[in-house]
Write a protein that holds these residues in place. Structure first.
Motif, PDB file in Angstrom:
ATOM      1  N   ASP A   1       0.825  -1.207   0.000  1.00 51.23           N
ATOM      2  CA  ASP A   1       0.000   0.000   0.000  1.00 51.23           C
ATOM      3  C   ASP A   1       0.859   1.256   0.000  1.00 51.23           C
ATOM      4  OD1 ASP A   1      -2.220  -1.596  -0.024  1.00 51.23           O
ATOM      5  OD2 ASP A   1      -2.631  -1.400   2.133  1.00 51.23           O
ATOM      6  N   GLU A   2       1.928   1.246   0.802  1.00 50.17           N
ATOM      7  CA  GLU A   2       2.823   2.404   0.853  1.00 50.17           C
ATOM      8  C   GLU A   2       3.492   2.636  -0.497  1.00 50.17           C
ATOM      9  OE1 GLU A   2       5.562   1.702   4.044  1.00 50.17           O
ATOM     10  OE2 GLU A   2       4.044   1.997   5.592  1.00 50.17           O
ATOM     11  N   ALA A   3       3.941   1.551  -1.144  1.00 47.32           N
ATOM     12  CA  ALA A   3       4.608   1.680  -2.444  1.00 47.32           C
ATOM     13  C   ALA A   3       3.634   2.196  -3.503  1.00 47.32           C
ATOM     14  CB  ALA A   3       5.199   0.345  -2.871  1.00 47.32           C
ATOM     15  N   VAL A   4       2.406   1.690  -3.497  1.00 44.24           N
ATOM     16  CA  VAL A   4       1.398   2.134  -4.464  1.00 44.24           C
ATOM     17  C   VAL A   4       1.069   3.607  -4.230  1.00 44.24           C
ATOM     18  CG1 VAL A   4      -1.031   1.873  -5.124  1.00 44.24           C
ATOM     19  CG2 VAL A   4       0.418  -0.140  -4.885  1.00 44.24           C
ATOM     20  N   THR A   5       0.907   3.985  -2.993  1.00 41.69           N
ATOM     21  CA  THR A   5       0.603   5.370  -2.669  1.00 41.69           C
ATOM     22  C   THR A   5       1.746   6.286  -3.079  1.00 41.69           C
ATOM     23  OG1 THR A   5      -0.754   4.663  -0.806  1.00 41.69           O
ATOM     24  CG2 THR A   5      -0.022   6.949  -0.795  1.00 41.69           C
ATOM     25  N   LYS A   6       2.966   5.829  -2.851  1.00 38.50           N
ATOM     26  CA  LYS A   6       4.132   6.626  -3.217  1.00 38.50           C
ATOM     27  C   LYS A   6       4.225   6.775  -4.739  1.00 38.50           C
ATOM     28  CE  LYS A   6       9.098   6.939  -2.397  1.00 38.50           C
ATOM     29  NZ  LYS A   6      10.248   6.277  -1.793  1.00 38.50           N
ATOM     30  N   ALA A   7       3.993   5.683  -5.464  1.00 38.67           N
ATOM     31  CA  ALA A   7       4.072   5.713  -6.932  1.00 38.67           C
ATOM     32  C   ALA A   7       2.894   6.461  -7.547  1.00 38.67           C
ATOM     33  CB  ALA A   7       4.123   4.295  -7.475  1.00 38.67           C
ATOM     34  N   ASN A   8       1.716   6.340  -6.964  1.00 45.00           N
ATOM     35  CA  ASN A   8       0.504   6.973  -7.487  1.00 45.00           C
ATOM     36  C   ASN A   8      -0.183   7.751  -6.369  1.00 45.00           C
ATOM     37  OD1 ASN A   8       0.777   5.593  -9.998  1.00 45.00           O
ATOM     38  ND2 ASN A   8      -0.001   3.765  -8.992  1.00 45.00           N
ATOM     39  N   PRO A   9       0.295   8.937  -6.107  1.00 48.31           N
ATOM     40  CA  PRO A   9      -0.363   9.695  -5.036  1.00 48.31           C
ATOM     41  C   PRO A   9      -1.834   9.935  -5.378  1.00 48.31           C
ATOM     42  CG  PRO A   9       1.290  11.037  -6.172  1.00 48.31           C
ATOM     43  CD  PRO A   9       1.334   9.673  -6.760  1.00 48.31           C
ATOM     44  N   GLN A  10      -2.634  10.007  -4.379  1.00 48.88           N
ATOM     45  CA  GLN A  10      -4.068  10.184  -4.593  1.00 48.88           C
ATOM     46  C   GLN A  10      -4.343  11.495  -5.326  1.00 48.88           C
ATOM     47  OE1 GLN A  10      -6.446   8.011  -3.901  1.00 48.88           O
ATOM     48  NE2 GLN A  10      -4.956   6.567  -3.098  1.00 48.88           N
ATOM     49  N   GLU A  11      -5.112  11.392  -6.394  1.00 52.44           N
ATOM     50  CA  GLU A  11      -5.461  12.557  -7.177  1.00 52.44           C
ATOM     51  C   GLU A  11      -6.818  13.089  -6.721  1.00 52.44           C
ATOM     52  OE1 GLU A  11      -3.690  11.879 -11.610  1.00 52.44           O
ATOM     53  OE2 GLU A  11      -5.567  10.883 -11.137  1.00 52.44           O
ATOM     54  N   THR A  12      -6.896  14.371  -6.726  1.00 55.36           N
ATOM     55  CA  THR A  12      -8.211  14.952  -6.480  1.00 55.36           C
ATOM     56  C   THR A  12      -8.975  14.861  -7.799  1.00 55.36           C
ATOM     57  OG1 THR A  12      -7.531  17.173  -7.135  1.00 55.36           O
ATOM     58  CG2 THR A  12      -7.243  16.582  -4.805  1.00 55.36           C
ATOM     59  N   GLN A  13     -10.272  15.082  -7.753  1.00 51.22           N
ATOM     60  CA  GLN A  13     -11.085  15.036  -8.973  1.00 51.22           C
ATOM     61  C   GLN A  13     -10.584  16.062  -9.983  1.00 51.22           C
ATOM     62  OE1 GLN A  13     -12.679  12.724  -9.858  1.00 51.22           O
ATOM     63  NE2 GLN A  13     -14.514  12.224  -8.709  1.00 51.22           N
ATOM     64  N   GLU A  14     -10.217  17.227  -9.475  1.00 53.50           N
ATOM     65  CA  GLU A  14      -9.729  18.290 -10.358  1.00 53.50           C
ATOM     66  C   GLU A  14      -8.415  17.874 -11.036  1.00 53.50           C
ATOM     67  OE1 GLU A  14      -7.873  22.533  -9.439  1.00 53.50           O
ATOM     68  OE2 GLU A  14     -10.005  22.418  -8.913  1.00 53.50           O
ATOM     69  N   GLN A  15      -7.510  17.283 -10.258  1.00 58.05           N
ATOM     70  CA  GLN A  15      -6.234  16.822 -10.824  1.00 58.05           C
ATOM     71  C   GLN A  15      -6.466  15.721 -11.854  1.00 58.05           C
ATOM     72  OE1 GLN A  15      -4.379  15.720  -7.123  1.00 58.05           O
ATOM     73  NE2 GLN A  15      -3.068  17.547  -7.114  1.00 58.05           N
ATOM     74  N   LYS A  16      -7.408  14.851 -11.579  1.00 54.93           N
ATOM     75  CA  LYS A  16      -7.713  13.766 -12.502  1.00 54.93           C
ATOM     76  C   LYS A  16      -8.244  14.317 -13.821  1.00 54.93           C
ATOM     77  CE  LYS A  16     -10.362   9.479 -12.799  1.00 54.93           C
ATOM     78  NZ  LYS A  16     -11.322   8.601 -12.140  1.00 54.93           N
ATOM     79  N   LYS A  17      -9.148  15.307 -13.753  1.00 56.35           N
ATOM     80  CA  LYS A  17      -9.695  15.917 -14.961  1.00 56.35           C
ATOM     81  C   LYS A  17      -8.604  16.626 -15.758  1.00 56.35           C
ATOM     82  CE  LYS A  17     -14.437  16.551 -13.419  1.00 56.35           C
ATOM     83  NZ  LYS A  17     -15.483  17.506 -13.029  1.00 56.35           N
TER      84      LYS A  17
END
Length: 197
Positions: free
Chosen positions: A74-90
């Motif tokens: 979980d830590e590695a996934v979070t580090k590689a893909n930080p959580q995007e906000t909806q705005e960042q995703k768009k």
């Protein structure tokens, strides 16, 4: 002397001497050194010990996985893909679409430019997509290479045909035209008609 008398004597001061203890230790086959020697000399004992170590190692590994592995993943996934906000995703999606559109436009512009060049140089147009490069310069170089190879091939084929069994047409139709003076489309049509006969 019976067993009780022997036990009583061993518990007495005389039975507790170092000599007696050393002698009794020699009779005991379960010393650490004795066990090591037994295990390394006996294949069955070594096999049993190895299987016990494997069981213990497997249990330890499973326990570690259960307690720690998911957390590390979980830590590695979070580090590689930080959580995007909806705005960042768009924004990311819009940037990807824009990049794709720009690539498509660039490719179309290169194709158009290559069509003009191919028309000027009388090259077959249906091969051009295979010679498109990343930019105009590489595309132009690729088309020049196509022209060189294609013209050499045409010249070789024409020379082979003219060497031996070429007979000029007897009728006064369009085939009296010199093959060397034909453009690529005329040349292709000429050979298709000739091969039909």
């Amino acid at each position: 002397m019976n067993l009780k008398e022997l036990q009583a004597w061993l518990n007495s001061e005389e039975g507790q001497s170092e000599e007696i203890k050393t002698y009794l230790q020699g009779l005991n086959p379960y010393s650490v050194e004795g066990m090591k020697k037994y295990i390394y000399e006996n294949k069955d004992a070594k096999s049993w010990l190895d299987s016990e170590k494997d069981v213990h190692t497997s249990k330890s590994l499973e326990s570690w996985k259960k307690n720690n592995l998911q957390k590390l993943i979980d830590e590695a996934v979070t580090k590689a893909n930080p959580q995007e906000t909806q705005e960042q995703k768009k924004i990311r999606e819009l940037e990807e679409r824009l990049n794709q559109k720009e690539k498509a436009e660039t490719r179309q512009a290169l194709l158009n430019k290559s069509l003009v060049i191919a028309d000027e140089k009388k090259l077959p147009k249906d091969l051009l997509e295979y010679f498109l490069g990343e930019n105009e310069e590489t595309t132009t170089k690729n088309i020049e290479k196509l022209e060189t190879v294609f013209n050499k091939h045409v010249e070789t084929v024409v020379n082979e045909r003219l060497k031996g069994d070429y007979k000029p047409p007897k009728s006064g139709n369009e085939h009296n035209k010199n093959v060397v003076d034909m453009n690529m489309d005329e040349y292709a049509k000429y050979w298709q008609e000739k091969n039909k006969k």
